[in-house]
Design a protein around this motif. Structure first.
Motif, PDB file in Angstrom:
ATOM      1  N   SER A 194      17.887  12.613  35.786  1.00 16.25           N
ATOM      2  CA  SER A 194      17.543  13.969  36.238  1.00 16.25           C
ATOM      3  C   SER A 194      16.850  13.928  37.593  1.00 16.25           C
ATOM      4  O   SER A 194      16.343  14.948  38.048  1.00 16.25           O
ATOM      5  CB  SER A 194      16.627  14.657  35.218  1.00 16.25           C
ATOM      6  OG  SER A 194      15.418  13.923  35.055  1.00 16.25           O
ATOM      7  N   ALA A 195      16.828  12.745  38.230  1.00 19.62           N
ATOM      8  CA  ALA A 195      16.099  12.591  39.495  1.00 19.62           C
ATOM      9  C   ALA A 195      17.024  12.175  40.626  1.00 19.62           C
ATOM     10  O   ALA A 195      16.590  11.546  41.586  1.00 19.62           O
ATOM     11  CB  ALA A 195      14.985  11.564  39.319  1.00 19.62           C
ATOM     12  N   ASP A 240      24.720  19.628  38.478  1.00 19.84           N
ATOM     13  CA  ASP A 240      23.469  19.751  37.738  1.00 19.84           C
ATOM     14  C   ASP A 240      23.363  18.500  36.877  1.00 19.84           C
ATOM     15  O   ASP A 240      23.943  18.415  35.788  1.00 19.84           O
ATOM     16  CB  ASP A 240      23.493  21.010  36.881  1.00 19.84           C
ATOM     17  CG  ASP A 240      22.174  21.291  36.181  1.00 19.84           C
ATOM     18  OD1 ASP A 240      21.466  20.318  35.846  1.00 19.84           O
ATOM     19  OD2 ASP A 240      21.852  22.467  35.962  1.00 19.84           O
ATOM     20  N   ASP A 241      22.638  17.490  37.369  1.00 16.27           N
ATOM     21  CA  ASP A 241      22.674  16.165  36.751  1.00 16.27           C
ATOM     22  C   ASP A 241      22.157  16.139  35.318  1.00 16.27           C
ATOM     23  O   ASP A 241      22.775  15.537  34.427  1.00 16.27           O
ATOM     24  CB  ASP A 241      21.948  15.140  37.624  1.00 16.27           C
ATOM     25  CG  ASP A 241      20.539  15.559  38.028  1.00 16.27           C
ATOM     26  OD1 ASP A 241      20.054  16.612  37.571  1.00 16.27           O
ATOM     27  OD2 ASP A 241      19.916  14.827  38.832  1.00 16.27           O
ATOM     28  N   PRO A 255      21.386  23.264  49.927  1.00 21.08           N
ATOM     29  CA  PRO A 255      20.969  24.554  49.348  1.00 21.08           C
ATOM     30  C   PRO A 255      20.729  24.392  47.860  1.00 21.08           C
ATOM     31  O   PRO A 255      21.543  23.788  47.153  1.00 21.08           O
ATOM     32  CB  PRO A 255      22.152  25.488  49.637  1.00 21.08           C
ATOM     33  CG  PRO A 255      23.288  24.617  50.034  1.00 21.08           C
ATOM     34  CD  PRO A 255      22.742  23.310  50.475  1.00 21.08           C
ATOM     35  N   TYR A 256      19.604  24.946  47.372  1.00 18.13           N
ATOM     36  CA  TYR A 256      19.181  24.629  46.008  1.00 18.13           C
ATOM     37  C   TYR A 256      18.611  25.857  45.327  1.00 18.13           C
ATOM     38  O   TYR A 256      17.701  26.503  45.846  1.00 18.13           O
ATOM     39  CB  TYR A 256      18.123  23.513  46.066  1.00 18.13           C
ATOM     40  CG  TYR A 256      17.779  22.887  44.733  1.00 18.13           C
ATOM     41  CD1 TYR A 256      18.758  22.294  43.959  1.00 18.13           C
ATOM     42  CD2 TYR A 256      16.476  22.875  44.261  1.00 18.13           C
ATOM     43  CE1 TYR A 256      18.460  21.704  42.747  1.00 18.13           C
ATOM     44  CE2 TYR A 256      16.151  22.280  43.050  1.00 18.13           C
ATOM     45  CZ  TYR A 256      17.153  21.697  42.299  1.00 18.13           C
ATOM     46  OH  TYR A 256      16.846  21.111  41.102  1.00 18.13           O
ATOM     47  N   ARG A 273      16.893  21.178  31.462  1.00 16.01           N
ATOM     48  CA  ARG A 273      18.048  21.979  31.085  1.00 16.01           C
ATOM     49  C   ARG A 273      18.216  23.212  31.958  1.00 16.01           C
ATOM     50  O   ARG A 273      19.278  23.837  31.982  1.00 16.01           O
ATOM     51  CB  ARG A 273      17.966  22.359  29.603  1.00 16.01           C
ATOM     52  CG  ARG A 273      18.311  21.162  28.714  1.00 16.01           C
ATOM     53  CD  ARG A 273      17.608  21.238  27.383  1.00 16.01           C
ATOM     54  NE  ARG A 273      17.801  20.026  26.608  1.00 16.01           N
ATOM     55  CZ  ARG A 273      17.105  18.888  26.799  1.00 16.01           C
ATOM     56  NH1 ARG A 273      16.188  18.820  27.768  1.00 16.01           N
ATOM     57  NH2 ARG A 273      17.326  17.836  26.050  1.00 16.01           N
ATOM     58  N   SER A 274      17.191  23.576  32.668  1.00 14.14           N
ATOM     59  CA  SER A 274      17.280  24.568  33.742  1.00 14.14           C
ATOM     60  C   SER A 274      16.268  24.143  34.796  1.00 14.14           C
ATOM     61  O   SER A 274      15.512  23.210  34.590  1.00 14.14           O
ATOM     62  CB  SER A 274      16.955  25.970  33.217  1.00 14.14           C
ATOM     63  OG  SER A 274      15.549  26.133  33.076  1.00 14.14           O
ATOM     64  N   LYS A 275      16.260  24.845  35.904  1.00 14.53           N
ATOM     65  CA  LYS A 275      15.204  24.641  36.904  1.00 14.53           C
ATOM     66  C   LYS A 275      14.394  25.938  37.046  1.00 14.53           C
ATOM     67  O   LYS A 275      13.885  26.259  38.115  1.00 14.53           O
ATOM     68  CB  LYS A 275      15.805  24.230  38.250  1.00 14.53           C
ATOM     69  CG  LYS A 275      16.483  22.868  38.208  1.00 14.53           C
ATOM     70  CD  LYS A 275      15.499  21.763  37.861  1.00 14.53           C
ATOM     71  CE  LYS A 275      16.163  20.391  37.834  1.00 14.53           C
ATOM     72  NZ  LYS A 275      17.055  20.208  36.685  1.00 14.53           N
ATOM     73  N   LEU A 276      14.264  26.657  35.927  1.00  9.32           N
ATOM     74  CA  LEU A 276      13.523  27.912  35.954  1.00  9.32           C
ATOM     75  C   LEU A 276      12.053  27.692  36.311  1.00  9.32           C
ATOM     76  O   LEU A 276      11.392  28.613  36.791  1.00  9.32           O
ATOM     77  CB  LEU A 276      13.636  28.612  34.591  1.00  9.32           C
ATOM     78  CG  LEU A 276      15.011  29.220  34.291  1.00  9.32           C
ATOM     79  CD1 LEU A 276      15.086  29.698  32.848  1.00  9.32           C
ATOM     80  CD2 LEU A 276      15.315  30.370  35.246  1.00  9.32           C
ATOM     81  N   GLY A 277      11.545  26.499  36.080  1.00  9.82           N
ATOM     82  CA  GLY A 277      10.170  26.217  36.448  1.00  9.82           C
ATOM     83  C   GLY A 277       9.899  26.462  37.925  1.00  9.82           C
ATOM     84  O   GLY A 277       8.784  26.825  38.311  1.00  9.82           O
ATOM     85  N   LEU A 278      10.926  26.262  38.769  1.00  8.20           N
ATOM     86  CA  LEU A 278      10.779  26.523  40.203  1.00  8.20           C
ATOM     87  C   LEU A 278      10.607  28.009  40.501  1.00  8.20           C
ATOM     88  O   LEU A 278       9.959  28.377  41.475  1.00  8.20           O
ATOM     89  CB  LEU A 278      12.020  26.014  40.942  1.00  8.20           C
ATOM     90  CG  LEU A 278      11.962  24.659  41.630  1.00  8.20           C
ATOM     91  CD1 LEU A 278      13.329  24.303  42.193  1.00  8.20           C
ATOM     92  CD2 LEU A 278      10.915  24.651  42.720  1.00  8.20           C
TER      93      LEU A 278
END
Length: 494
Positions: free
Chosen positions: A43-44, A150-151, A263-264, A472-477
Motif C-alpha cells: 500500500s506504499a 489503487d494498490d 494527480p491524486y 481500502r479508501s483514501k477518505l482519511g485525506l
C-alpha cells in the motif's frame, strides 16, 4: 488438524496473487497475513502500473517488456482500479539529450504489443496547459502512456477472488512456526491453530529472509537457508493540487534518479519516490516512516520543475514502505525490480520463496509460481488468470470505460451524491450497484454510510478505521480529524 495443499505466508500483492492463482487451479489454499492485507509495502507504492521507463538505461529490456505486457493485462482485468495515465516528461537538455529520450520512448512503445494506450510524442510546453504549472525554462518535452492503480484495493481484490475460489484467508494471524517434513509442512498459526500443507510459499516481502531464519525448521531440525535482500525505503509526500489537468509528470533529477508528480484523489498531488537503503542486516521496521531529509529531497526536486515551489510545510500527508530487492550490488536506484522464484523440494516437502518483484508484474509472478508448485506437487494445472477479471472488473457493455460505467450508475441512483457514486464506482466496479441499492443506514462520515462499512468488515477483512480510511479508501485525506474519529468510534462501538 486441517490439511491444505499450499499455505501462503504474506498478504501483500504477491501473496494474494499466488493464493488467487493457486485456488483458481483447484488447489486447497490457506493464506496467512500477520497484519492487515496490504498493510506494508503493497500500500506504499507510487501506485503505477508501468513498464519502468528508466530501467531501459540499465538495459533491463526483459523486465520492461514483461511489465509492459502485464500493463495491458491488468488494465483489462480491473478497469475500476487501474486506468490509463499520460505522463509529461519536461526536457532538461543538461541531463539527457533529446535523441536519447526519443530512442527510449520508441523502445517503450514497441517492446510489447499495445492496444489500449496511445504512443509517445513530442510536446511543446510553452503556451500549453501542460507547461503552465512548470517553470518557464521548460519549453519542450515528451508525453507517453502508462497506468495508475489503487494498490491496496488491488491486493484486497486478489484476496477476495482467492476466497471465492475456495481459499481460506486469515488476516492478523501470523505463521509462527513451519516445520518441514518429508511429505508435508506442519504449520502453527498465532491463534494456536495447527495445519498441514503439502507445500509452503514464503511471500513475506521484506520479511521473507527473516521468516525463514526465525520461523522455519528443516527436516534436520535447523533453520532453512536463506539469501540476502537489500531493503530499500521509498517515501512519498502528498500536497495540495499543483495542476488541474489529468496528466502526470516525470521529473529527471541531477543525481540520475527520477520522481513522479501525479494527480491524486481529485484535490492533491502525489510526489515520490526516494530510495533509502536500510543498513545491512537490519530488520525492516513494522511501520516505515519518512525522514525529514526525504521530505526535503522530494520538495527540492519537484521545485526544480514546478513554478509553484513545494515546501516541507506544504506536505499534508506522507507514507513510506520498504521494498525487498535482490542483492546484485550497485546503487539502490539501479538494483533490479525483477523477481526471483526459488523453488526447493530437495529437503522435503516443497518450498517456494518469492524474492523481490514489483507491483506491475505480480500476476505473472503468481502464474509462474503456481506453475512451479504444480510441477513440484506432481500435478501440472493450466494457468487461467491472463484473461480473467478481478472482482468488480467486468463492467459489461462499458468494457474498460469506468467513466461511462459511473455515469450509468449515477443515472440509476440520482438520489446519491455524484462524488459518492464516482468513488463507489471506482472502488467496487460492477459490485457498486449492490452497495448503492442497499439501505445505507447512518452516515458515519461524509459520503460513508453504515452499509459500506459493514461490507468492508464482512467482505474485505477491515477491522478498524485505519483499514478503511487509509487502505481500502483514501477518505482519511478528505476528512477532518473529527470525521476520522467518527469512523473510529463506529468500529469501537462494534
Amino acid at each position: 488438524m486441517d490439511h491444505f495443499d499450499v499455505v501462503v505466508v504474506g498478504g501483500g500483492i504477491n501473496g494474494t496473487g499466488l493464493a488467487r492463482d493457486l485456488a483458481g487451479r483447484g488447489w486447497r489454499v490457506l493464506l496467512a497475513e500477520r497484519d492487515d492485507l496490504a498493510s506494508h509495502t503493497s500500500s506504499a507504492s507510487t501506485k503505477l502500473v508501468h513498464g519502468g521507463l528508466r530501467y531501459l538505461e540499465t538495459y533491463e529490456f526483459s523486465l520492461v517488456r514483461k511489465a509492459l505486457q502485464e500493463r495491458e493485462v491488468l488494465l483489462r482485468s480491473a478497469p475500476q482500479l487501474i486506468r490509463p495515465l499520460r505522463f509529461v516528461l519536461p526536457h532538461a537538455p543538461h541531463l539527457r539529450p533529446a535523441w536519447m529520450i526519443r530512442i527510449g520512448l520508441f523502445l517503450y512503445d514497441h517492446l510489447a504489443r499495445r492496444e489500449l494506450l496511445p504512443g509517445s510524442q513530442g510536446l511543446r510546453l510553452t503556451g500549453s496547459i501542460f507547461g503552465a504549472p512548470l517553470r518557464p525554462e521548460f519549453r519542450r518535452g515528451f508525453v507517453y502512456s502508462d497506468g495508475w492503480v489503487d494498490d491496496a484495493r488491488l491486493v484486497v481484490l486478489n484476496a477476495q477472488d482467492a476466497q471465492a475460489r475456495g481459499a481460506e484467508v486469515l488476516t492478523r494471524c501470523a505463521v509462527t512456526r513451519a516445520v518441514r517434513g518429508a511429505d508435508a509442512w506442519e504449520v502453527t498459526l498465532a491463534n494456536g491453530r495447527r495445519v498441514s500443507a503439502r507445500a509452503l510459499v514464503n511471500a513475506a516481502g521484506p520479511w521473507a529472509e527473516r521468516f525463514l531464519r526465525d520461523h522455519t525448521q528443516g527436516s534436520n531440525g535447523q533453520p532453512l537457508p536463506t539469501r540476502g535482500l537489500r531493503l530499500v525505503k521509498g517515501s512519498h509526500i502528498v500536497v495540495a493540487q499543483r495542476f488541474t489537468h489529468d496528466h502526470a509528470y516525470i521529473f529527471q533529477n541531477p543525481d540520475g534518479r527520477i520522481i513522479f508528480a501525479i494527480p491524486y484523489q481529485g484535490r492533491f498531488t502525489l510526489i515520490g519516490t526516494t530510495d533509502i537503503e536500510l543498513p545491512e542486516h537490519e530488520d525492516p521496521p513494522s511501520r516505515a516512516e519518512i525522514e525529514q531529509a526525504e521530505v526535503d529531497y522530494l520538495c527540492e526536486q519537484a521545485s526544480r520543475y514546478l513554478a509553484q515551489p513545494v515546501k516541507p510545510a506544504d506536505v499534508l500527508w506522507s507514507y513510506a514502505g520498504v521494498r525487498p530487492l535482490l542483492d546484485e550490488g550497485g546503487s539502490a536506484s539501479a538494483v533490479t525490480r525483477d523477481y526471483l522464484l526459488e523453488a526447493d523440494a530437495a529437503g522435503g516437502a516443497p518450498l517456494l520463496n518469492v524474492w523481490g518483484g514489483k507491483l506491475t508484474t505480480y500476476r505473472k509472478l503468481a502464474e509462474d509460481g503456481a506453475t512451479q508448485l504444480g510441477a513440484l506437487l506432481g500435478d501440472a494445472r493450466r494457468p487461467w488468470t491472463a484473461g480473467a477479471h478481478l472482482p468488480g472488473g467486468d463492467l459489461g457493455p462499458h468494457g474498460v470505460d469506468i467513466d461511462a460505467f459511473a455515469a450509468a450508475l449515477q443515472a440509476r441512483h440520482p438520489e446519491r451524491e455524484p462524488a459518492t457514486v464516482q468513488r463507489i464506482a471506482r472502488a467496487y466496479g460492477s459490485h457498486a450497484g449492490e452497495l448503492l441499492a442497499a439501505t445505507p443506514g447512518a452516515e458515519v462520515a461524509p459520503g460513508l454510510f453504515e452499509s459500506e462499512l459493514r461490507h468492508l468488515v464482512e467482505a474485505e477483512w477491515a477491522r478498524d478505521a485505519e483499514d478503511v480510511l487509509w487502505r481500502r479508501s483514501k477518505l482519511g485525506l478528505h476528512y477532518t480529524a473529527a470525521q476520522r474519529a467518527a469512523v473510529a468510534a463506529w468500529f469501537g462501538a462494534r
